[in-house]
Motif scaffolding. Structure first.
Motif, PDB file in Angstrom:
ATOM      1  N   GLY A  69      -5.929   1.611  -4.257  1.00 21.83           N
ATOM      2  CA  GLY A  69      -5.621   0.671  -3.508  1.00 21.83           C
ATOM      3  C   GLY A  69      -4.186  -0.333  -4.094  1.00 21.83           C
ATOM      4  O   GLY A  69      -3.494  -0.567  -3.132  1.00 21.83           O
ATOM      5  N   VAL A  70      -4.099  -0.152  -5.313  1.00 25.22           N
ATOM      6  CA  VAL A  70      -3.088  -1.073  -5.888  1.00 25.22           C
ATOM      7  C   VAL A  70      -1.951  -0.042  -5.950  1.00 25.22           C
ATOM      8  O   VAL A  70      -0.532  -0.416  -6.407  1.00 25.22           O
ATOM      9  CB  VAL A  70      -3.330  -1.672  -7.100  1.00 25.22           C
ATOM     10  CG1 VAL A  70      -4.281  -2.617  -6.920  1.00 25.22           C
ATOM     11  CG2 VAL A  70      -3.479  -0.697  -8.342  1.00 25.22           C
ATOM     12  N   THR A  71      -1.894   1.442  -5.855  1.00 25.56           N
ATOM     13  CA  THR A  71      -0.979   2.260  -5.947  1.00 25.56           C
ATOM     14  C   THR A  71      -0.513   3.008  -4.653  1.00 25.56           C
ATOM     15  O   THR A  71       0.015   2.590  -3.945  1.00 25.56           O
ATOM     16  CB  THR A  71      -1.236   3.213  -7.040  1.00 25.56           C
ATOM     17  OG1 THR A  71      -2.238   4.038  -6.815  1.00 25.56           O
ATOM     18  CG2 THR A  71      -1.236   2.583  -8.429  1.00 25.56           C
ATOM     19  N   LEU A  72      -1.514   3.992  -4.359  1.00 27.16           N
ATOM     20  CA  LEU A  72      -1.211   4.732  -3.231  1.00 27.16           C
ATOM     21  C   LEU A  72      -1.027   4.139  -1.651  1.00 27.16           C
ATOM     22  O   LEU A  72      -0.212   4.332  -1.059  1.00 27.16           O
ATOM     23  CB  LEU A  72      -1.983   5.829  -3.263  1.00 27.16           C
ATOM     24  CG  LEU A  72      -1.623   6.930  -1.910  1.00 27.16           C
ATOM     25  CD1 LEU A  72      -0.733   7.662  -2.128  1.00 27.16           C
ATOM     26  CD2 LEU A  72      -3.073   7.943  -1.930  1.00 27.16           C
ATOM     27  N   VAL A  73      -2.051   3.277  -1.535  1.00 32.90           N
ATOM     28  CA  VAL A  73      -2.053   2.371  -0.529  1.00 32.90           C
ATOM     29  C   VAL A  73      -1.070   1.556  -0.080  1.00 32.90           C
ATOM     30  O   VAL A  73      -0.340   1.621   1.018  1.00 32.90           O
ATOM     31  CB  VAL A  73      -3.555   1.484  -0.075  1.00 32.90           C
ATOM     32  CG1 VAL A  73      -3.434   0.739   0.872  1.00 32.90           C
ATOM     33  CG2 VAL A  73      -4.525   2.590  -0.221  1.00 32.90           C
ATOM     34  N   GLN A  74      -0.440   0.833  -1.217  1.00 36.27           N
ATOM     35  CA  GLN A  74       0.449  -0.100  -1.027  1.00 36.27           C
ATOM     36  C   GLN A  74       1.651   0.730  -0.895  1.00 36.27           C
ATOM     37  O   GLN A  74       2.870   0.441  -0.131  1.00 36.27           O
ATOM     38  CB  GLN A  74       0.776  -0.899  -2.346  1.00 36.27           C
ATOM     39  CG  GLN A  74      -0.357  -2.088  -2.436  1.00 36.27           C
ATOM     40  CD  GLN A  74      -0.187  -2.843  -3.420  1.00 36.27           C
ATOM     41  OE1 GLN A  74       0.030  -3.894  -3.386  1.00 36.27           O
ATOM     42  NE2 GLN A  74      -0.629  -2.418  -4.542  1.00 36.27           N
ATOM     43  N   GLU A  75       1.949   1.942  -1.548  1.00 30.74           N
ATOM     44  CA  GLU A  75       2.974   2.822  -1.452  1.00 30.74           C
ATOM     45  C   GLU A  75       3.319   3.264   0.037  1.00 30.74           C
ATOM     46  O   GLU A  75       4.348   3.341   0.555  1.00 30.74           O
ATOM     47  CB  GLU A  75       3.136   3.899  -2.360  1.00 30.74           C
ATOM     48  CG  GLU A  75       3.293   3.491  -3.817  1.00 30.74           C
ATOM     49  CD  GLU A  75       2.959   4.926  -4.847  1.00 30.74           C
ATOM     50  OE1 GLU A  75       2.816   5.809  -4.596  1.00 30.74           O
ATOM     51  OE2 GLU A  75       2.742   4.353  -6.181  1.00 30.74           O
ATOM     52  N   CYS A  76       2.391   3.799   0.627  1.00 30.09           N
ATOM     53  CA  CYS A  76       2.032   4.523   2.127  1.00 30.09           C
ATOM     54  C   CYS A  76       2.370   3.354   2.789  1.00 30.09           C
ATOM     55  O   CYS A  76       3.116   3.610   3.720  1.00 30.09           O
ATOM     56  CB  CYS A  76       0.793   4.874   2.378  1.00 30.09           C
ATOM     57  SG  CYS A  76       0.322   6.578   1.462  1.00 30.09           S
ATOM     58  N   ILE A  77       1.839   2.188   2.766  1.00 25.93           N
ATOM     59  CA  ILE A  77       2.355   0.876   3.617  1.00 25.93           C
ATOM     60  C   ILE A  77       3.786   0.924   3.554  1.00 25.93           C
ATOM     61  O   ILE A  77       4.502   0.595   4.649  1.00 25.93           O
ATOM     62  CB  ILE A  77       1.364  -0.060   3.361  1.00 25.93           C
ATOM     63  CG1 ILE A  77      -0.147  -0.163   3.574  1.00 25.93           C
ATOM     64  CG2 ILE A  77       2.193  -1.550   4.082  1.00 25.93           C
ATOM     65  CD1 ILE A  77      -0.713  -1.252   3.044  1.00 25.93           C
ATOM     66  N   SER A  78       4.304   0.480   2.450  1.00 27.26           N
ATOM     67  CA  SER A  78       5.751   0.500   2.293  1.00 27.26           C
ATOM     68  C   SER A  78       6.560   1.645   2.983  1.00 27.26           C
ATOM     69  O   SER A  78       7.570   1.425   3.765  1.00 27.26           O
ATOM     70  CB  SER A  78       6.142   0.269   0.913  1.00 27.26           C
ATOM     71  OG  SER A  78       7.643   0.014   0.777  1.00 27.26           O
TER      72      SER A  78
END
Length: 119
Positions: free
Chosen positions: A103-112
């Motif tokens: 959540g603090v890495t992949l999810v945020q990167e994907c959203i961005s």
């Protein structure tokens, strides 16, 4: 799965299935049993510690047969209820930790990245 007869039933079903599989694939079953017996031998880790690890992995994998099998293994190796429940807690932390780390890495990167692509 309910405790009691369901646990006995699951253990019996597993043993019966293993028996049939062993008849159909004797060499494979023999080698697999040798391998797992070697893995669970006491070494730097005790058999008790190995059963607790296996229980945690079984819980994380959500494998009901392995959960039952390794709870029995834990009890057979002298684990207390408290030790088993602490292993459950560690597994829950691991599962939650895995979700949090993604959540603090992949999810945020994907959203961005996806938001940039949509602009």
């Amino acid at each position: 799965m309910e405790a009691g007869n369901s646990t006995e039933s699951a253990l019996l079903k597993y043993k019966e299935g293993l028996g049939v599989f062993t008849q159909k694939m004797p060499e494979f079953a023999s080698k697999f049993n040798e391998f797992t017996q070697e893995c669970f031998k006491a070494g730097a880790l005790t058999q008790k510690e190995k059963q607790l690890i296996a229980l945690g992995i079984s819980l994380h994998a959500q494998d009901e047969y392995c959960i039952i099998y390794h709870i029995k293994g834990c009890l057979d190796q002298g684990c207390t209820e408290q030790e088993i429940l602490e292993a459950v807690g560690v597994t829950a932390a691991f599962g939650g930790g895995a979700a949090m780390s993604q959540g603090v890495t992949l999810v945020q990167e994907c959203i961005s990245e996806l938001n940039q692509m949509m602009q």
